[in-house]
Design a protein around this motif. Structure first.
Motif, PDB file in Angstrom:
ATOM      1  N   CYS A  80     -12.504  18.278 -37.462  1.00 35.13           N
ATOM      2  CA  CYS A  80     -11.237  19.013 -37.439  1.00 35.13           C
ATOM      3  C   CYS A  80     -10.400  18.509 -36.277  1.00 35.13           C
ATOM      4  CB  CYS A  80     -11.457  20.525 -37.348  1.00 35.13           C
ATOM      5  SG  CYS A  80     -12.033  21.101 -35.739  1.00 35.13           S
ATOM      6  N   THR A  81      -9.147  18.916 -36.237  1.00 36.11           N
ATOM      7  CA  THR A  81      -8.226  18.468 -35.194  1.00 36.11           C
ATOM      8  C   THR A  81      -8.736  18.825 -33.801  1.00 36.11           C
ATOM      9  OG1 THR A  81      -6.373  18.720 -36.715  1.00 36.11           O
ATOM     10  CG2 THR A  81      -5.847  18.678 -34.366  1.00 36.11           C
ATOM     11  N   GLY A  82      -9.240  20.043 -33.656  1.00 37.01           N
ATOM     12  CA  GLY A  82      -9.713  20.488 -32.349  1.00 37.01           C
ATOM     13  C   GLY A  82     -10.887  19.684 -31.824  1.00 37.01           C
ATOM     14  N   TRP A  83     -11.717  19.170 -32.737  1.00 37.59           N
ATOM     15  CA  TRP A  83     -12.889  18.392 -32.340  1.00 37.59           C
ATOM     16  C   TRP A  83     -12.727  16.902 -32.651  1.00 37.59           C
ATOM     17  CZ3 TRP A  83     -15.500  20.452 -28.765  1.00 37.59           C
ATOM     18  CH2 TRP A  83     -15.795  21.816 -28.744  1.00 37.59           C
ATOM     19  N   ASP A  84     -11.495  16.423 -32.644  1.00 36.49           N
ATOM     20  CA  ASP A  84     -11.211  14.993 -32.812  1.00 36.49           C
ATOM     21  C   ASP A  84     -11.878  14.221 -31.674  1.00 36.49           C
ATOM     22  OD1 ASP A  84     -10.097  12.417 -32.917  1.00 36.49           O
ATOM     23  OD2 ASP A  84      -8.047  13.139 -33.168  1.00 36.49           O
ATOM     24  N   PHE A  85     -12.585  13.144 -32.001  1.00 37.70           N
ATOM     25  CA  PHE A  85     -13.245  12.338 -30.971  1.00 37.70           C
ATOM     26  C   PHE A  85     -12.257  11.827 -29.913  1.00 37.70           C
ATOM     27  CE2 PHE A  85     -16.569  11.972 -34.214  1.00 37.70           C
ATOM     28  CZ  PHE A  85     -17.700  12.202 -33.439  1.00 37.70           C
ATOM     29  N   HIS A  86     -10.981  11.763 -30.254  1.00 40.01           N
ATOM     30  CA  HIS A  86      -9.959  11.291 -29.326  1.00 40.01           C
ATOM     31  C   HIS A  86      -9.142  12.451 -28.754  1.00 40.01           C
ATOM     32  CE1 HIS A  86     -10.870   7.218 -30.561  1.00 40.01           C
ATOM     33  NE2 HIS A  86     -10.863   7.660 -31.798  1.00 40.01           N
ATOM     34  N   GLY A  87      -9.593  13.672 -28.980  1.00 46.80           N
ATOM     35  CA  GLY A  87      -8.854  14.844 -28.553  1.00 46.80           C
ATOM     36  C   GLY A  87      -9.386  15.478 -27.274  1.00 46.80           C
ATOM     37  N   GLN A  88      -8.619  16.443 -26.787  1.00 44.11           N
ATOM     38  CA  GLN A  88      -8.922  17.116 -25.535  1.00 44.11           C
ATOM     39  C   GLN A  88     -10.224  17.928 -25.607  1.00 44.11           C
ATOM     40  OE1 GLN A  88      -7.143  16.379 -22.882  1.00 44.11           O
ATOM     41  NE2 GLN A  88      -8.455  17.624 -21.571  1.00 44.11           N
ATOM     42  N   GLY A  89     -10.506  18.540 -26.773  1.00 46.41           N
ATOM     43  CA  GLY A  89     -11.725  19.340 -26.897  1.00 46.41           C
ATOM     44  C   GLY A  89     -12.976  18.520 -26.652  1.00 46.41           C
ATOM     45  N   VAL A  90     -13.047  17.342 -27.267  1.00 46.23           N
ATOM     46  CA  VAL A  90     -14.216  16.474 -27.068  1.00 46.23           C
ATOM     47  C   VAL A  90     -14.222  15.931 -25.640  1.00 46.23           C
ATOM     48  CG1 VAL A  90     -15.349  14.323 -27.800  1.00 46.23           C
ATOM     49  CG2 VAL A  90     -14.437  15.900 -29.515  1.00 46.23           C
ATOM     50  N   LYS A  91     -13.053  15.561 -25.130  1.00 46.78           N
ATOM     51  CA  LYS A  91     -12.958  15.026 -23.768  1.00 46.78           C
ATOM     52  C   LYS A  91     -13.502  16.024 -22.743  1.00 46.78           C
ATOM     53  CE  LYS A  91      -9.674  12.803 -20.665  1.00 46.78           C
ATOM     54  NZ  LYS A  91      -8.274  12.383 -20.505  1.00 46.78           N
ATOM     55  N   GLU A  92     -13.191  17.325 -22.947  1.00 46.67           N
ATOM     56  CA  GLU A  92     -13.626  18.353 -22.002  1.00 46.67           C
ATOM     57  C   GLU A  92     -15.071  18.785 -22.195  1.00 46.67           C
ATOM     58  OE1 GLU A  92     -11.071  21.783 -21.929  1.00 46.67           O
ATOM     59  OE2 GLU A  92      -9.271  20.545 -21.733  1.00 46.67           O
ATOM     60  N   HIS A  93     -15.497  18.954 -23.442  1.00 46.23           N
ATOM     61  CA  HIS A  93     -16.797  19.570 -23.702  1.00 46.23           C
ATOM     62  C   HIS A  93     -17.903  18.591 -24.074  1.00 46.23           C
ATOM     63  CE1 HIS A  93     -14.965  23.501 -23.341  1.00 46.23           C
ATOM     64  NE2 HIS A  93     -13.968  23.059 -24.093  1.00 46.23           N
ATOM     65  N   TYR A  94     -17.526  17.405 -24.569  1.00 43.88           N
ATOM     66  CA  TYR A  94     -18.499  16.377 -24.947  1.00 43.88           C
ATOM     67  C   TYR A  94     -17.995  15.017 -24.479  1.00 43.88           C
ATOM     68  CZ  TYR A  94     -20.444  19.927 -28.062  1.00 43.88           C
ATOM     69  OH  TYR A  94     -21.003  21.073 -28.581  1.00 43.88           O
TER      70      TYR A  94
END
Length: 183
Positions: free
Chosen positions: A158-172
């Motif tokens: 999903c958009t929130g868990w995009d590998f290039h997104g802020q969610g992954v950058k912060e949490h994974y």
């Protein structure tokens, strides 16, 4: 109200769907789904000719309980139909047992279609099963754990868990910027 004010309208149909997840003492998880359909007006009963189904009275009222293990494999499935429009509807419940042994981790929707598609199953029970997987992922935290160098299953979905997104950058951060399999 989060939506804009609606245009003038008349109520017609109400569908309520709920899911609940439970961790069992034996290490398995039960995920329960409930579907309730009703109309906002009276209509003739298909199952009982001559009878009127009153506004708000359930046309469909069905439950599922699916038991899964840590790997999200179905270990047991149970259903109930308190309300259904046709006399033959409950016959569809037998086919649900074909889902035992299927995995919610990969290919879930295809398994549902293979085992319960068409006249083998019930449209409403299939709908409950489709989204039951999401409730299962929310319930079974093990589904989100990384397996060595493999990212958790929900990343890239999903958009929130995009590998290039802020969610992954912060949490994974270890998976940030990774190319998805579709790339």
């Amino acid at each position: 109200m989060p939506l804009s004010p609606p245009a003038p309208r008349t109520p017609s149909h109400v569908r309520r769907v709920t899911y609940q997840g439970f961790q069992r003492e034996d290490g398995l998880w039960d995920i329960e789904g409930e579907l309730h359909d009703s109309k906002a007006y009276d209509l003739p009963s298909l199952r009982n000719p001559g009878r009127t189904r009153l506004a708000g009275e359930a046309i469909h009222h069905m439950w599922l309980r699916v038991t899964v293990d840590r790997e999200l494999v179905v270990r047991a499935i149970e259903s109930a139909m308190d309300s259904h429009p046709l006399a033959g509807c409950p016959e569809a419940q037998r086919a649900l047992q074909a889902m035992v042994g299927c995995s919610m981790a990969r290919g879930w929707r295809q398994s549902i279609q293979t085992h319960l598609g068409g006249v083998a199953g019930c449209t409403h029970l299939r709908e409950l099963l489709f989204n039951l997987a999401t409730a299962t992922f929310q319930t079974v935290s093990a589904a989100f754990k990384s397996q060595g160098d493999e990212p958790p299953r929900h990343l890239g979905q999903c958009t929130g868990w995009d590998f290039h997104g802020q969610g992954v950058k912060e949490h994974y951060p270890q998976f940030y910027g990774r190319a998805t399999k579709a790339n």
